[in-house]
Design an enzyme around this catalytic site. Sequence first.
Site, PDB file in Angstrom:
ATOM      1  CB  THR A 128      -0.900   0.052   1.257  1.00  0.00           C
ATOM      2  OG1 THR A 128      -0.077   0.269   2.419  1.00  0.00           O
ATOM      3  CG2 THR A 128      -1.699  -1.218   1.446  1.00  0.00           C
TER       4      THR A 128
ATOM      5  CB  VAL B 227       8.180  -0.406   8.510  1.00  0.00           C
ATOM      6  CG1 VAL B 227       8.178   1.120   8.549  1.00  0.00           C
ATOM      7  CG2 VAL B 227       7.627  -0.980   9.818  1.00  0.00           C
ATOM      8  CE  LYS B 228       5.726   0.936  -0.552  1.00  0.00           C
ATOM      9  NZ  LYS B 228       4.444   1.048  -1.265  1.00  0.00           N
ATOM     10  CB  VAL B 229      11.299   3.988   5.141  1.00  0.00           C
ATOM     11  CG1 VAL B 229      10.838   3.526   6.521  1.00  0.00           C
ATOM     12  CG2 VAL B 229      12.438   3.114   4.638  1.00  0.00           C
TER      13      VAL B 229
END
Length: 219
Positions: free
Chosen positions: A27, A83-85
Site C-alpha cells: 500500500t 514498514v515502508k520508508v
Amino acid sequence: MKFYLDTANLASIKKYNAMGLVDGITTNPSLIVKEGADFEETIKAIAKEVYPHPVSAEVIATDYDGMIREGLTLAAIAENVTVKVPLTWDGIRACRTLSQQGHKVNVTLCFDSNQALLAAKAGATFISPFIGRLDDIGYDGMEVLEDIRTVYDNYPSLKTEILAASMRTPLHVKRASMIGADVATMPAALIKSLTRHPLTDAGLASFLADWKKTGQTIA
Ligand code: E4P
C-alpha cells in the site's frame, strides 16, 4: 516471481486471495486515501486477511525520528506488517535501525541501482523500483530493474528482495519475470489482464462453434 497486490481495497484483496494469487500486499498513502477508511484499521484488516503474507504500510514522516516512531506503530499492528520508508537519507537510516530491531522494511521510491545498493546495505527486506514512473518520464524502467538485479547478483551477501513496483502493463510483468525480480506488485486489473490473448479468445470461439454442431452436452 511472487505476486503482490498493490491496493488497500479489502474486497479486491479477498477475491484474489481466495484464488491463491496473493503472496503479499503493498500500500502507499495514495492507495490508502482512495479507500477513505482509517489507516491503521485498514492495515490491520488486510494483514489478517493475507496472514502470514507481508503487508507494506508506509510511514508519512520524513525525518528519522518520526519514521522510527511511525514505523514502530505500524509494525505493532500485526506480525506480518512490513514498514515502508522512502529512499531518502533519513529513510535509509530508519531502514537500518528498524531492520536491526528485527522489523521487515520495504524501501520505496527507488529509481536507480545506486539507491538500491544503499538500501540493501542498510538491511532492507525489499527494494521497490518504480518501473512505470520511470517509463512515464522517458527513462527505461526495465533497464533500472536489470541494473539492480546485476548489482545484487554481484554481491550475494546482499539479501534484499527486488520488488518491482509501479507495474502498468503485461509487458512489464513479462520482462520483470525474465529479469528475475523476486516480486512484482500489481493492481488487480493487471493480474487479471495476464489471462488475455487474442488467439486464446479466437481459439475458444472456434472450439465452441464446432462443439455446437455435435448437439451434445457434458453432464
Ligand atoms: C508500490 O509499492 C507502489 O504502491 C506502486 O506500485 C506505485 O505505483 P504507481 O506508480 O502506479 O502509483
